[in-house]
Scaffold this active site. Structure first.
Site, PDB file in Angstrom:
ATOM      1  N   HIS A  51       0.817  -1.223   0.000  1.00 43.05           N
ATOM      2  CA  HIS A  51       0.000   0.000   0.000  1.00 43.05           C
ATOM      3  C   HIS A  51       0.853   1.278   0.000  1.00 43.05           C
ATOM      4  CE1 HIS A  51      -3.150  -2.838   0.995  1.00 43.05           C
ATOM      5  NE2 HIS A  51      -2.472  -3.218   2.056  1.00 43.05           N
ATOM      6  N   SER A  74       1.556  -0.209  -5.436  1.00 40.10           N
ATOM      7  CA  SER A  74       0.668  -0.512  -4.322  1.00 40.10           C
ATOM      8  C   SER A  74       0.192  -1.956  -4.460  1.00 40.10           C
ATOM      9  CB  SER A  74      -0.524   0.434  -4.326  1.00 40.10           C
ATOM     10  OG  SER A  74      -1.102   0.452  -3.044  1.00 40.10           O
ATOM     11  N   SER A  79      -5.696   1.663  -2.387  1.00 37.56           N
ATOM     12  CA  SER A  79      -5.039   2.041  -1.131  1.00 37.56           C
ATOM     13  C   SER A  79      -3.985   3.136  -1.257  1.00 37.56           C
ATOM     14  CB  SER A  79      -4.408   0.801  -0.493  1.00 37.56           C
ATOM     15  OG  SER A  79      -3.392   0.281  -1.321  1.00 37.56           O
ATOM     16  N   ASP A 137       3.236  -7.583  -0.045  1.00 34.06           N
ATOM     17  CA  ASP A 137       2.126  -7.538   0.913  1.00 34.06           C
ATOM     18  C   ASP A 137       0.938  -8.218   0.237  1.00 34.06           C
ATOM     19  OD1 ASP A 137      -0.042  -6.957   2.533  1.00 34.06           O
ATOM     20  OD2 ASP A 137       0.510  -4.872   2.862  1.00 34.06           O
ATOM     21  N   GLU A 199       4.536  -9.307   4.135  1.00 32.11           N
ATOM     22  CA  GLU A 199       3.926  -8.496   5.185  1.00 32.11           C
ATOM     23  C   GLU A 199       2.704  -9.136   5.856  1.00 32.11           C
ATOM     24  OE1 GLU A 199       4.849  -5.526   6.279  1.00 32.11           O
ATOM     25  OE2 GLU A 199       3.061  -4.571   7.078  1.00 32.11           O
ATOM     26  N   ASN A 224       4.903 -11.171   8.817  1.00 31.19           N
ATOM     27  CA  ASN A 224       3.617 -11.127   9.528  1.00 31.19           C
ATOM     28  C   ASN A 224       3.702 -11.776  10.905  1.00 31.19           C
ATOM     29  OD1 ASN A 224       0.594 -10.662   9.466  1.00 31.19           O
ATOM     30  ND2 ASN A 224       0.673 -12.869   9.863  1.00 31.19           N
ATOM     31  N   LYS A 229       4.646  -7.617  14.679  1.00 31.15           N
ATOM     32  CA  LYS A 229       3.823  -7.291  13.513  1.00 31.15           C
ATOM     33  C   LYS A 229       2.389  -7.731  13.779  1.00 31.15           C
ATOM     34  CE  LYS A 229       1.908  -7.093   9.389  1.00 31.15           C
ATOM     35  NZ  LYS A 229       0.560  -7.560   9.135  1.00 31.15           N
ATOM     36  N   ASP A 233       0.083  -4.599  14.466  1.00 31.59           N
ATOM     37  CA  ASP A 233      -0.521  -4.011  13.254  1.00 31.59           C
ATOM     38  C   ASP A 233      -1.909  -4.617  13.016  1.00 31.59           C
ATOM     39  OD1 ASP A 233      -1.192  -4.447  10.438  1.00 31.59           O
ATOM     40  OD2 ASP A 233       0.801  -3.844   9.832  1.00 31.59           O
ATOM     41  N   ASN A 234      -1.966  -5.961  12.978  1.00 32.91           N
ATOM     42  CA  ASN A 234      -3.235  -6.605  12.656  1.00 32.91           C
ATOM     43  C   ASN A 234      -4.292  -6.255  13.703  1.00 32.91           C
ATOM     44  OD1 ASN A 234      -1.107  -7.801  11.263  1.00 32.91           O
ATOM     45  ND2 ASN A 234      -2.127  -9.761  11.045  1.00 32.91           N
ATOM     46  N   CYS A 238      -5.908  -2.344  13.097  1.00 36.09           N
ATOM     47  CA  CYS A 238      -7.304  -2.457  12.652  1.00 36.09           C
ATOM     48  C   CYS A 238      -8.258  -1.851  13.671  1.00 36.09           C
ATOM     49  CB  CYS A 238      -7.661  -3.918  12.353  1.00 36.09           C
ATOM     50  SG  CYS A 238      -6.825  -4.527  10.870  1.00 36.09           S
ATOM     51  N   HIS A 344      -7.539  -9.437   3.269  1.00 35.79           N
ATOM     52  CA  HIS A 344      -6.681  -8.946   2.191  1.00 35.79           C
ATOM     53  C   HIS A 344      -7.335  -8.907   0.803  1.00 35.79           C
ATOM     54  CE1 HIS A 344      -2.811  -7.576   0.771  1.00 35.79           C
ATOM     55  NE2 HIS A 344      -3.037  -8.303  -0.313  1.00 35.79           N
ATOM     56  N   HIS A 402      -3.519   2.003   8.602  1.00 30.78           N
ATOM     57  CA  HIS A 402      -3.061   2.112   9.991  1.00 30.78           C
ATOM     58  C   HIS A 402      -2.194   3.354  10.190  1.00 30.78           C
ATOM     59  CE1 HIS A 402      -4.609  -1.807  10.057  1.00 30.78           C
ATOM     60  NE2 HIS A 402      -3.518  -2.525  10.210  1.00 30.78           N
ATOM     61  N   SER A 410       5.767  -2.759  12.236  1.00 30.08           N
ATOM     62  CA  SER A 410       5.723  -3.690  11.103  1.00 30.08           C
ATOM     63  C   SER A 410       6.908  -3.450  10.172  1.00 30.08           C
ATOM     64  CB  SER A 410       4.448  -3.478  10.284  1.00 30.08           C
ATOM     65  OG  SER A 410       3.333  -3.516  11.112  1.00 30.08           O
ATOM     66  N   GLN A 414      10.236  -5.361   8.531  1.00 26.28           N
ATOM     67  CA  GLN A 414      10.500  -5.486   7.087  1.00 26.28           C
ATOM     68  C   GLN A 414      11.948  -5.143   6.771  1.00 26.28           C
ATOM     69  OE1 GLN A 414       9.224  -6.673   4.478  1.00 26.28           O
ATOM     70  NE2 GLN A 414       7.002  -6.703   4.651  1.00 26.28           N
TER      71      GLN A 414
HETATM   72  P1  NAI Z   1      -5.994 -14.935  11.419  1.00 30.81           P
HETATM   73  O1  NAI Z   1      -5.691 -16.223  10.776  1.00 30.81           O
HETATM   74  O2  NAI Z   1      -5.336 -14.566  12.712  1.00 30.81           O
HETATM   75  O3  NAI Z   1      -7.570 -14.753  11.644  1.00 30.81           O
HETATM   76  C1  NAI Z   1      -8.552 -15.119  10.729  1.00 30.81           C
HETATM   77  C2  NAI Z   1      -9.654 -15.808  11.520  1.00 30.81           C
HETATM   78  O4  NAI Z   1     -10.772 -16.047  10.670  1.00 30.81           O
HETATM   79  C3  NAI Z   1      -9.225 -17.175  12.085  1.00 30.81           C
HETATM   80  O5  NAI Z   1      -9.394 -17.207  13.486  1.00 30.81           O
HETATM   81  C4  NAI Z   1     -10.134 -18.174  11.361  1.00 30.81           C
HETATM   82  O6  NAI Z   1     -10.474 -19.265  12.187  1.00 30.81           O
HETATM   83  C5  NAI Z   1     -11.342 -17.303  11.027  1.00 30.81           C
HETATM   84  N1  NAI Z   1     -12.149 -17.786   9.904  1.00 30.81           N
HETATM   85  C6  NAI Z   1     -11.748 -18.411   8.758  1.00 30.81           C
HETATM   86  N2  NAI Z   1     -12.801 -18.688   7.970  1.00 30.81           N
HETATM   87  C7  NAI Z   1     -13.892 -18.219   8.613  1.00 30.81           C
HETATM   88  C8  NAI Z   1     -15.276 -18.190   8.299  1.00 30.81           C
HETATM   89  N3  NAI Z   1     -15.751 -18.723   7.168  1.00 30.81           N
HETATM   90  N4  NAI Z   1     -16.127 -17.610   9.185  1.00 30.81           N
HETATM   91  C9  NAI Z   1     -15.684 -17.089  10.354  1.00 30.81           C
HETATM   92  N5  NAI Z   1     -14.362 -17.096  10.708  1.00 30.81           N
HETATM   93  C10 NAI Z   1     -13.491 -17.640   9.834  1.00 30.81           C
HETATM   94  O7  NAI Z   1      -5.656 -13.811  10.321  1.00 30.81           O
HETATM   95  P2  NAI Z   1      -5.495 -12.235  10.583  1.00 30.81           P
HETATM   96  O8  NAI Z   1      -4.074 -11.929  10.836  1.00 30.81           O
HETATM   97  O9  NAI Z   1      -6.528 -11.810  11.537  1.00 30.81           O
HETATM   98  O10 NAI Z   1      -5.794 -11.684   9.119  1.00 30.81           O
HETATM   99  C11 NAI Z   1      -7.078 -11.785   8.522  1.00 30.81           C
HETATM  100  C12 NAI Z   1      -7.040 -11.126   7.144  1.00 30.81           C
HETATM  101  O11 NAI Z   1      -6.751  -9.730   7.282  1.00 30.81           O
HETATM  102  C13 NAI Z   1      -5.941 -11.666   6.224  1.00 30.81           C
HETATM  103  O12 NAI Z   1      -6.416 -11.650   4.894  1.00 30.81           O
HETATM  104  C14 NAI Z   1      -4.818 -10.632   6.371  1.00 30.81           C
HETATM  105  O13 NAI Z   1      -3.935 -10.652   5.293  1.00 30.81           O
HETATM  106  C15 NAI Z   1      -5.619  -9.366   6.485  1.00 30.81           C
HETATM  107  N6  NAI Z   1      -4.985  -8.226   7.137  1.00 30.81           N
HETATM  108  C16 NAI Z   1      -5.536  -7.004   6.825  1.00 30.81           C
HETATM  109  C17 NAI Z   1      -5.041  -5.862   7.393  1.00 30.81           C
HETATM  110  C18 NAI Z   1      -5.623  -4.560   7.023  1.00 30.81           C
HETATM  111  O14 NAI Z   1      -5.047  -3.517   7.354  1.00 30.81           O
HETATM  112  N7  NAI Z   1      -6.750  -4.508   6.365  1.00 30.81           N
HETATM  113  C19 NAI Z   1      -3.933  -5.886   8.374  1.00 30.81           C
HETATM  114  C20 NAI Z   1      -3.466  -7.236   8.669  1.00 30.81           C
HETATM  115  C21 NAI Z   1      -3.999  -8.343   8.073  1.00 30.81           C
END
Ligand code: NAI
Length: 481
Positions: A51, A74, A79, A137, A199, A224, A229, A233-234, A238, A344, A402, A410, A414
């Site tokens: 991003h 990006s 983003s 990322d 990332e 990650n 991180k 960050d997550n 968020c 993501h 963020h 984070s 990197q």
């Molecule tokens: P995580 O693996 O810690 O959490 C995801 C959770 O979703 C897990 O606990 C899993 O059991 C649950 N899950 C999976 N399928 C499901 C369903 N059908 N219904 C309900 N729950 C379900 O992953 P994390 O780190 O929380 O990341 C989640 C997403 O967010 C990823 O795609 C990651 O890349 C993205 N992300 C986005 C950020 C942003 O700024 N928008 C920042 C960091 C990560």
């Protein structure tokens, strides 16, 4: 210098915000102070796909201060902050008429065709050289190199008519065009790349999948899963930017509303906490019994989306999974319910299904906010839902992602990961690694002073009682924080 940004005249605004962000990014500034003279990244040609925000600008200029040449795109079509992209292209010593910064290929609101064109530009240097490091990322730059090499080996790019999604069709078209231009470009790029630092959770999943299949071409550091991180960050990132996105997109009062958070991982935990902080009644959905139990013990109702669809005012997906909200479920949501994804990719919400002809009618309210209205019947008008950022990460599409302080954690990871892979290739055969714990603790340490945190020091007796060195690391690799 070749680059493509929306509007170079935004560079001054971007530079001022970069200077403000530097103060909030002590980890990155410490990297500049520590490694600015020795320049461990001299000779590194870093292709960055992440991003293009103000915080990323500070990361890019840190990589440059450490000796790297950098090209940037990006990792999401919505983003980019255009003033950040302009400032990075102009550079601290350039002018709008004579840009002298880093070649950036990013603007807010790219088409998918433009997005994949930009991703290709970061891998190729104008003097015929190629990138030798990737900073990714979500894994799109890494994916492109792998698909490119496959196509080159096969001597033919995949047939766009066999694509299963519009995005795949676009990627196949890019590969077709590139094979027309060169028959060994991807062979050369993949041979040059010393490694990738990834990332986010979703990109890391892709890397482990490739590792398992035996197709991974170069070593990777999973940034990650540095504790500093994903647990920061997550979660805390968020916690800040989810609400920011909802507010900027809709300005709807969150207090008293029923908000559903799908997924209670690191991202979901931050989202749920921030919605509760606004006074929403938060319901969590989970597939993992451990995370479901955590949510329950944190005081949230845990239920299925199907059971609570009719009462939800806000639904946020945070799973990294696909098809979490189906188009049939969207059609049964409350009138003017808000639907957004913070995971993501844009397949968590079935956007393809929603966009299919005849399913619902779209009215654009403003950039990255659409009202979709389902057909009604003679006695019941169709309901509408408000969809944020076309199902793409809404905290970056509707807000600015963020804030600097959390991204400093984070991005310090990197930088350390780039130095590890670039300077010690012999220690990293092809595989997926995490940074050693002493570096993780170091990243945290670099962020304590500016928050006024005073650490307690172990005595020698206490350290030997616990069986850890006085200076750390303090926890085993299995410790979960
Ligand atoms: P995580 O693996 O810690 O959490 C995801 C959770 O979703 C897990 O606990 C899993 O059991 C649950 N899950 C999976 N399928 C499901 C369903 N059908 N219904 C309900 N729950 C379900 O992953 P994390 O780190 O929380 O990341 C989640 C997403 O967010 C990823 O795609 C990651 O890349 C993205 N992300 C986005 C950020 C942003 O700024 N928008 C920042 C960091 C990560």
């Amino acid at each position: 210098m070749d680059f493509k940004v929306a509007d170079l005249s935004l560079a001054d605004f971007g530079r001022t915000e970069i200077q403000l962000a530097e103060h909030e990014m002590p980890g990155l500034m410490a990297m500049r102070a520590r490694y600015g003279d020795s320049k461990p990244l001299s000779g590194a040609r870093v292709a960055g796909s992440l991003h293009m925000t103000i915080q990323t600008a500070v990361l890019i200029e840190t990589l440059v201060a450490l000796g790297a040449e950098v090209r940037w795109a990006s990792c999401n079509i919505f983003s980019t902050q255009d003033h950040a992209a302009a400032a990075v292209a102009v550079g601290p010593n350039g002018t709008v008429d004579a840009p002298a910064g880093v070649p950036v290929f990013a603007w807010k609101g790219e088409t998918l065709e433009e997005y994949w064109w930009c991703t290709q530009q970061i891998l190729m240097w104008p003097d015929g050289k190629f990138a030798n490091m990737i900073l990714d990322d979500g894994g799109d730059a890494t994916l492109l190199v792998h698909l490119g090499l496959d196509a080159e080996k096969a001597g033919v790019a995949p047939d766009p008519t066999t694509a299963t999604s519009h995005e795949q069709k676009v990627i196949f078209a890019v590969l077709n065009a590139s094979l027309g231009e060169s028959t060994d470009r991807w062979t050369k790029i993949s041979a040059e790349i010393k490694g990738v630092t990834e990332e986010t959770t979703t990109g890391v999943h892709r890397l482990y999948d490739m590792m398992k299949e035996g197709s991974l071409l170069f070593p990777a550091i999973n940034v990650n899963d540095s504790v500093t991180k994903s647990k920061f960050d997550n979660k805390y990132g968020c916690r800040h930017s989810l609400i920011d996105g909802i507010n900027r997109a809709t300005d709807v009062l969150i207090g008293g509303k029923v908000a559903v958070v799908c997924g209670y991982g690191d991202v979901g935990k931050g989202c749920a906490e921030s919605l509760r902080g606004q006074g929403a009644r938060v319901i969590v959905t989970e597939i993992d019994p451990i995370c479901a139990l955590q949510a329950a013990m944190d005081g949230y109702q845990v239920d299925t989306l199907e059971n609570v669809l009719g009462i939800a005012d806000i639904v946020i997906t945070a799973t990294g999974n696909k098809d979490v909200v189906t188009v049939d479920q969207m059609s049964r949501m409350k009138h003017q319910a808000i639907l957004g994804n913070i995971g993501h990719f844009d397949n968590e919400i079935d956007m393809a299904g929603l966009e299919a002809p005849g399913v619902a009618e779209r009215k654009n309210v403003k950039p990255q906010v659409d009202v979709w209205t389902f057909p009604g019947t003679d006695d019941k008008p169709g309901t509408s839902i408000i969809v944020l950022s076309e199902g793409r990460l809404m905290n970056l599409g509707n807000a600015t992602g963020h804030p600097s302080f959390v991204m400093s954690n984070s991005f310090t990871n990197q930088v350390l990961a780039q130095i590890e892979l670039f300077t010690k290739p012999e220690e990293y055969p092809v595989g997926v690694y995490v940074l050693p714990k002493h570096l993780d603790e170091e990243v945290a340490r670099l962020h304590l002073d500016s928050l006024g945190v005073k650490l307690t020091e172990l005595t020698d007796t206490q350290a030997s009682y616990l069986g850890v060195p006085v200076e750390g690391p303090y926890k085993s690799d299995e410790y979960r924080y």
